[in-house]
Write a protein that holds these residues in place. Structure first.
Motif, PDB file in Angstrom:
ATOM      1  N   LYS A 262       0.848  -1.185   0.000  1.00  0.00           N
ATOM      2  CA  LYS A 262       0.000   0.000   0.000  1.00  0.00           C
ATOM      3  C   LYS A 262       0.886   1.238   0.000  1.00  0.00           C
ATOM      4  CE  LYS A 262      -4.186  -1.907   1.985  1.00  0.00           C
ATOM      5  NZ  LYS A 262      -5.304  -1.707   2.923  1.00  0.00           N
ATOM      6  N   GLY A 263       0.436   2.262  -0.692  1.00  0.00           N
ATOM      7  CA  GLY A 263       1.215   3.485  -0.755  1.00  0.00           C
ATOM      8  C   GLY A 263       0.442   4.587  -1.430  1.00  0.00           C
ATOM      9  N   VAL A 264       1.180   5.550  -1.955  1.00  0.00           N
ATOM     10  CA  VAL A 264       0.585   6.717  -2.606  1.00  0.00           C
ATOM     11  C   VAL A 264       1.305   6.941  -3.921  1.00  0.00           C
ATOM     12  CG1 VAL A 264       0.215   9.197  -2.435  1.00  0.00           C
ATOM     13  CG2 VAL A 264      -0.056   7.774  -0.414  1.00  0.00           C
ATOM     14  N   LEU A 265       0.553   7.200  -4.989  1.00  0.00           N
ATOM     15  CA  LEU A 265       1.159   7.474  -6.294  1.00  0.00           C
ATOM     16  C   LEU A 265       0.752   8.861  -6.783  1.00  0.00           C
ATOM     17  CD1 LEU A 265      -1.001   7.209  -8.913  1.00  0.00           C
ATOM     18  CD2 LEU A 265      -0.966   4.835  -8.192  1.00  0.00           C
ATOM     19  N   ASP A 266       1.562   9.383  -7.675  1.00  0.00           N
ATOM     20  CA  ASP A 266       1.285  10.678  -8.293  1.00  0.00           C
ATOM     21  C   ASP A 266       0.685  10.437  -9.665  1.00  0.00           C
ATOM     22  OD1 ASP A 266       1.196  13.213  -9.305  1.00  0.00           O
ATOM     23  OD2 ASP A 266       3.338  13.653  -9.062  1.00  0.00           O
ATOM     24  N   ALA A 267      -0.642  10.619  -9.792  1.00  0.00           N
ATOM     25  CA  ALA A 267      -1.328  10.396 -11.063  1.00  0.00           C
ATOM     26  C   ALA A 267      -1.385  11.660 -11.908  1.00  0.00           C
ATOM     27  CB  ALA A 267      -2.747   9.891 -10.804  1.00  0.00           C
ATOM     28  N   SER A 268      -0.835  12.760 -11.399  1.00  0.00           N
ATOM     29  CA  SER A 268      -0.920  14.041 -12.106  1.00  0.00           C
ATOM     30  C   SER A 268       0.313  14.338 -12.955  1.00  0.00           C
ATOM     31  CB  SER A 268      -1.111  15.178 -11.096  1.00  0.00           C
ATOM     32  OG  SER A 268       0.035  15.309 -10.264  1.00  0.00           O
ATOM     33  N   LYS A 269       1.336  13.478 -12.849  1.00  0.00           N
ATOM     34  CA  LYS A 269       2.577  13.751 -13.578  1.00  0.00           C
ATOM     35  C   LYS A 269       2.399  13.442 -15.068  1.00  0.00           C
ATOM     36  CE  LYS A 269       4.548   9.192 -12.599  1.00  0.00           C
ATOM     37  NZ  LYS A 269       5.643   8.458 -11.967  1.00  0.00           N
ATOM     38  N   ASN A 270       3.444  13.630 -15.831  1.00  0.00           N
ATOM     39  CA  ASN A 270       3.411  13.372 -17.274  1.00  0.00           C
ATOM     40  C   ASN A 270       2.825  11.994 -17.542  1.00  0.00           C
ATOM     41  OD1 ASN A 270       3.960  12.807 -19.970  1.00  0.00           O
ATOM     42  ND2 ASN A 270       5.991  13.758 -19.915  1.00  0.00           N
ATOM     43  N   PRO A 271       1.699  11.897 -18.285  1.00  0.00           N
ATOM     44  CA  PRO A 271       1.052  10.588 -18.492  1.00  0.00           C
ATOM     45  C   PRO A 271       1.908   9.600 -19.271  1.00  0.00           C
ATOM     46  CG  PRO A 271       0.061  12.281 -19.894  1.00  0.00           C
ATOM     47  CD  PRO A 271       0.968  12.994 -18.934  1.00  0.00           C
ATOM     48  N   LYS A 272       2.967  10.060 -19.926  1.00  0.00           N
ATOM     49  CA  LYS A 272       3.863   9.131 -20.613  1.00  0.00           C
ATOM     50  C   LYS A 272       4.628   8.278 -19.600  1.00  0.00           C
ATOM     51  CE  LYS A 272       4.441  11.863 -24.825  1.00  0.00           C
ATOM     52  NZ  LYS A 272       5.386  12.586 -25.713  1.00  0.00           N
ATOM     53  N   GLU A 273       4.714   8.756 -18.359  1.00  0.00           N
ATOM     54  CA  GLU A 273       5.329   7.979 -17.294  1.00  0.00           C
ATOM     55  C   GLU A 273       4.264   7.111 -16.636  1.00  0.00           C
ATOM     56  OE1 GLU A 273       7.690  10.202 -14.517  1.00  0.00           O
ATOM     57  OE2 GLU A 273       8.084  11.768 -16.017  1.00  0.00           O
ATOM     58  N   VAL A 274       4.605   5.864 -16.356  1.00  0.00           N
ATOM     59  CA  VAL A 274       3.630   4.933 -15.756  1.00  0.00           C
ATOM     60  C   VAL A 274       3.295   5.389 -14.351  1.00  0.00           C
ATOM     61  CG1 VAL A 274       4.468   3.037 -17.172  1.00  0.00           C
ATOM     62  CG2 VAL A 274       5.393   3.349 -14.863  1.00  0.00           C
ATOM     63  N   TRP A 275       2.145   4.928 -13.861  1.00  0.00           N
ATOM     64  CA  TRP A 275       1.765   5.206 -12.477  1.00  0.00           C
ATOM     65  C   TRP A 275       2.520   4.254 -11.572  1.00  0.00           C
ATOM     66  CZ3 TRP A 275      -4.253   5.999 -13.064  1.00  0.00           C
ATOM     67  CH2 TRP A 275      -4.473   7.277 -13.590  1.00  0.00           C
ATOM     68  N   ASN A 276       3.479   4.794 -10.871  1.00  0.00           N
ATOM     69  CA  ASN A 276       4.413   3.969 -10.103  1.00  0.00           C
ATOM     70  C   ASN A 276       3.834   3.621  -8.740  1.00  0.00           C
ATOM     71  OD1 ASN A 276       7.056   4.098  -8.082  1.00  0.00           O
ATOM     72  ND2 ASN A 276       7.369   2.939  -9.957  1.00  0.00           N
ATOM     73  N   LEU A 280       7.276   4.818  -0.488  1.00  0.00           N
ATOM     74  CA  LEU A 280       8.165   5.983  -0.463  1.00  0.00           C
ATOM     75  C   LEU A 280       9.609   5.556  -0.295  1.00  0.00           C
ATOM     76  CD1 LEU A 280       6.072   8.431   1.772  1.00  0.00           C
ATOM     77  CD2 LEU A 280       6.456   8.583  -0.701  1.00  0.00           C
ATOM     78  N   GLU A 281       9.829   4.524   0.530  1.00  0.00           N
ATOM     79  CA  GLU A 281      11.190   4.037   0.771  1.00  0.00           C
ATOM     80  C   GLU A 281      11.800   3.467  -0.508  1.00  0.00           C
ATOM     81  OE1 GLU A 281       8.944   4.191   4.507  1.00  0.00           O
ATOM     82  OE2 GLU A 281       8.540   3.230   2.578  1.00  0.00           O
ATOM     83  N   ASP A 282      10.998   2.680  -1.254  1.00  0.00           N
ATOM     84  CA  ASP A 282      11.505   2.097  -2.498  1.00  0.00           C
ATOM     85  C   ASP A 282      11.780   3.171  -3.534  1.00  0.00           C
ATOM     86  OD1 ASP A 282      11.595  -0.504  -1.653  1.00  0.00           O
ATOM     87  OD2 ASP A 282       9.673  -1.092  -2.531  1.00  0.00           O
ATOM     88  N   HIS A 473      14.031  -2.735 -11.346  1.00  0.00           N
ATOM     89  CA  HIS A 473      13.015  -3.121 -12.335  1.00  0.00           C
ATOM     90  C   HIS A 473      11.648  -3.276 -11.651  1.00  0.00           C
ATOM     91  CE1 HIS A 473      11.841  -5.394 -16.132  1.00  0.00           C
ATOM     92  NE2 HIS A 473      10.802  -5.596 -15.325  1.00  0.00           N
ATOM     93  N   THR A 474      11.621  -3.944 -10.510  1.00  0.00           N
ATOM     94  CA  THR A 474      10.373  -4.175  -9.796  1.00  0.00           C
ATOM     95  C   THR A 474       9.727  -2.866  -9.353  1.00  0.00           C
ATOM     96  OG1 THR A 474      11.163  -6.318  -9.011  1.00  0.00           O
ATOM     97  CG2 THR A 474       9.344  -5.329  -7.795  1.00  0.00           C
ATOM     98  N   ILE A 475      10.549  -1.915  -8.927  1.00  0.00           N
ATOM     99  CA  ILE A 475      10.028  -0.629  -8.463  1.00  0.00           C
ATOM    100  C   ILE A 475       9.533   0.228  -9.623  1.00  0.00           C
ATOM    101  CG2 ILE A 475      10.675   1.570  -7.379  1.00  0.00           C
ATOM    102  CD1 ILE A 475      12.689  -0.077  -5.677  1.00  0.00           C
ATOM    103  N   LYS A 476      10.302   0.281 -10.697  1.00  0.00           N
ATOM    104  CA  LYS A 476      10.018   1.235 -11.774  1.00  0.00           C
ATOM    105  C   LYS A 476       9.075   0.696 -12.844  1.00  0.00           C
ATOM    106  CE  LYS A 476      11.960   4.736 -12.184  1.00  0.00           C
ATOM    107  NZ  LYS A 476      11.661   6.105 -11.711  1.00  0.00           N
ATOM    108  N   PHE A 477       9.122  -0.604 -13.106  1.00  0.00           N
ATOM    109  CA  PHE A 477       8.368  -1.171 -14.235  1.00  0.00           C
ATOM    110  C   PHE A 477       7.493  -2.298 -13.705  1.00  0.00           C
ATOM    111  CE2 PHE A 477      12.829  -0.309 -15.544  1.00  0.00           C
ATOM    112  CZ  PHE A 477      12.614   0.964 -16.049  1.00  0.00           C
ATOM    113  N   GLN A 478       6.224  -2.013 -13.527  1.00  0.00           N
ATOM    114  CA  GLN A 478       5.387  -2.922 -12.745  1.00  0.00           C
ATOM    115  C   GLN A 478       4.409  -3.724 -13.595  1.00  0.00           C
ATOM    116  OE1 GLN A 478       3.814  -0.231  -9.799  1.00  0.00           O
ATOM    117  NE2 GLN A 478       5.798   0.057  -8.858  1.00  0.00           N
ATOM    118  N   ASN A 479       4.788  -3.979 -14.830  1.00  0.00           N
ATOM    119  CA  ASN A 479       3.920  -4.765 -15.721  1.00  0.00           C
ATOM    120  C   ASN A 479       4.160  -6.252 -15.472  1.00  0.00           C
ATOM    121  OD1 ASN A 479       2.269  -5.675 -17.733  1.00  0.00           O
ATOM    122  ND2 ASN A 479       3.493  -4.873 -19.409  1.00  0.00           N
ATOM    123  N   VAL A 480       3.612  -6.747 -14.367  1.00  0.00           N
ATOM    124  CA  VAL A 480       3.797  -8.142 -13.966  1.00  0.00           C
ATOM    125  C   VAL A 480       2.655  -8.986 -14.519  1.00  0.00           C
ATOM    126  CG1 VAL A 480       4.098  -9.708 -12.015  1.00  0.00           C
ATOM    127  CG2 VAL A 480       4.937  -7.359 -11.867  1.00  0.00           C
TER     128      VAL A 480
END
Length: 541
Positions: A262-276, A280-282, A473-480
């Motif tokens: 569980k955490g918090v994501l920024d959905a307002s950033k550049n939409p070309k970037e995935v919703w990470n 916060l620690e990761d 990879h796990t933190i940045k690219f979450q297409n599992v």
């Protein structure tokens, strides 16, 4: 037969405990925005057997619901399942009905599990019609259409709780959907259900909950993300509501262990970037790694996709010697092929390689088709398979020969030293190849850009296989995918990080890789040292 039709049409009825989760979430958020005495209008635009509406009846009291479905059999089943008299069921295609005055911006709440249908299934004409009507670019999925149509029906500040594919969260192709949701909703919550398998279809679902509101502040959206893990569980959940209400940790659910984050994501950033969806620690750890990197892979490497024959049964075999001598292709047109089935981490294993009948050559710096009159046995073999190969009409439209491989790549570049890795794998599996292997289409391969030292390939193999880069990879690219399998595709691997090649530890890594190549086998002790040296390269504690 009915199950097959439903699968083709993307019909997946919602399990009761998942339907309850959506109803509970919708009730929680609606209680904060609608007066207690207001009679609420709730829409399910693809109601199927009525499972979502039945859950609505459990948790709501003062309401009227509307269920719409194209399938009359489903409507009849919904009538049997629903005891409430508050529900109106309509047998119609919602996309032909959503703009009727009776629905136009009159809906307070929407609960939905729209069909999972891609344009390849719905057909070109229907796909083009919907793309034009809803102004959707690129590959169309029916849930995108439903999202826009449902939003039209919601009144301002109305709330939606919808199950969709999770692809838009973590893929490049989801940029338009991310942009559209951010611009049209105050996003309350996103739940990525990962590979918990609520449906029989091979679709990984996510739940989107939001309030219709233009240009809201979505820089701090709560998320929950859950995927199968090999780690031991500390607690057990018996239903989706219980599972998703748990704190972060390892939880046993339906006989499998899952990691819930569980955490918090920024959905307002550049939409070309995935919703990470990372803690916060990761995210802080990943930021530190980026600050200590010298290059991205994209700075020094070119990433290529493998060969795509579009007729693997003809062009690729384990043993060509099984064929009659008159059809056994001559050795100059057969090449060793590495594929996702035979690739191994670090160095090539002793596992027997496939062989590909390759139809192209380089001539004056250009790729051209081989003259098979010089190879009569190979030509006999191709002729005996002409019926299948000639059906590939796209070759003819491209002014290509009927017997060619569709995407042959450049054999001169493919024969060079490179790093090969599979498209899909549970774990990193980057292999250094200095044997000139050809690469199958289920793999990618990396070569150095002009004027770049080939030692970077040795460093890249080690870094890409390391625990450090797999965490990144796990933190940045979450297409599992299911069962923890990950995608290793160009857009991700291009973003991998490299330390300074002149770093003392980088030089030690390269020396270890050279030793491993000389021994021609994997060595566990080398891997332990490499993991340690990679940490030191990036100055990680």
């Amino acid at each position: 037969m009915l199950d097959i039709v439903r699968k083709e049409q993307g019909i997946q009825y919602t399990p009761t405990n998942l339907a309850d989760l959506l109803a509970i979430k919708l009730k929680y958020y609606s209680d904060n925005y609608f007066p207690e005495d207001k009679k609420i209008t709730i829409l399910d635009p693809a109601c199927g057997d009525g499972s979502l509406l039945k859950s609505i009846d459990k948790y709501f009291s003062n309401y009227k619901s509307i269920g719409i479905d194209l399938d009359i059999t489903a409507i009849d089943k919904a009538k049997q399942n629903l005891e409430s008299t508050n529900t109106e069921l309509i047998n119609m295609d919602y996309l032909d009905y959503f703009d009727k005055p009776v629905l136009d911006k009159t809906i307070d709440l929407i609960i939905a599990n729209p069909p999972y249908i891609r344009n390849t299934v719905m057909g070109a004409a229907r796909s083009q019609e919907l793309s034009s009507r809803f102004k959707i670019k690129g590959r169309l999925d029916m849930y995108q259409v439903f999202l826009q149509a449902m939003t039209e029906n919601l009144r301002e500040n109305g709330i939606i709780c919808v199950i969709t594919s999770n692809r838009y969260l973590t893929t490049k192709g989801g940029a338009d959907t991310r942009k559209w949701l951010n611009e049209n909703y105050k996003i309350f919550e996103i739940l990525d259900l990962g590979d918990t398998k609520p449906f029989s279809a091979a679709v990984l679902p996510a739940i989107f909950i939001g309030q219709k509101k233009k240009n809201a502040n979505n820089n701090s959206v709560p998320f929950t993300r859950i995927y199968e893990t090999n780690n031991s569980a500390s607690t057990e959940a018996k239903s989706y509501p219980e599972l998703l209400s748990s704190d972060s940790g390892i939880i046993n659910f339906n006989g499998h262990n899952y990691e819930l984050i569980k955490g918090v994501l920024d959905a307002s950033k550049n939409p070309k970037e995935v919703w990470n969806m990372a803690t916060l620690e990761d995210n802080q750890w990943a930021k530190e790694l980026e600050e200590h990197a010298k290059h991205k892979f994209d700075d020094v490497f070119k990433v290529h996709v493998g060969i795509k024959t579009t007729a693997d049964n003809v062009f690729i075999k384990k043993d060509w010697s099984d064929l009659p001598i008159s059809e056994r292709p001559e050795s100059p047109v057969l090449h060793n092929l590495i594929s996702s089935k035979t690739i191994t981490k670090w160095v090539q294993s002793d596992k027997k390689l496939l062989k590909i009948l390759y139809t192209n050559k380089m001539e004056n710096g250009k790729r051209t088709v081989i003259d098979f009159t010089k190879y009569p046995k190979a030509w006999n073999y191709l002729l005996n398979n002409k019926e299948q190969l000639a059906k590939r009409k796209y070759l003819k439209r491209a002014n290509r020969e009927w017997y060619e491989i569709w995407v042959p790549q450049r054999p001169d570049i493919m024969s060079k030293n490179k790093v090969v890795f599979p498209d899909i794998s549970p774990n990193a599996k980057f292999m250094y190849d200095n044997n000139g292997l050809f690469v199958d289409g289920n793999c990618y391969w990396i070569t150095v850009k002009p004027n770049v030292d080939e030692k970077y390939l040795l460093l890249a193999t080690a870094v890409a296989n390391s625990d450090v880069m797999q965490k990144y990879h796990t933190i940045k690219f979450q297409n599992v995918l299911y069962s923890g399998r990950k995608r290793y595709i160009t857009q991700y691997v291009k973003e991998y990080l490299l330390p300074d090649i002149e770093n003392t530890y980088s030089k030690k890594i390269i020396a270890l890789m050279q030793s491993m190549l000389e021994e021609e086998k994997y060595n566990k002790k080398f891997e332990e040292k490499i993991n340690y040296y990679v940490q030191k390269c990036f100055e990680l504690k």
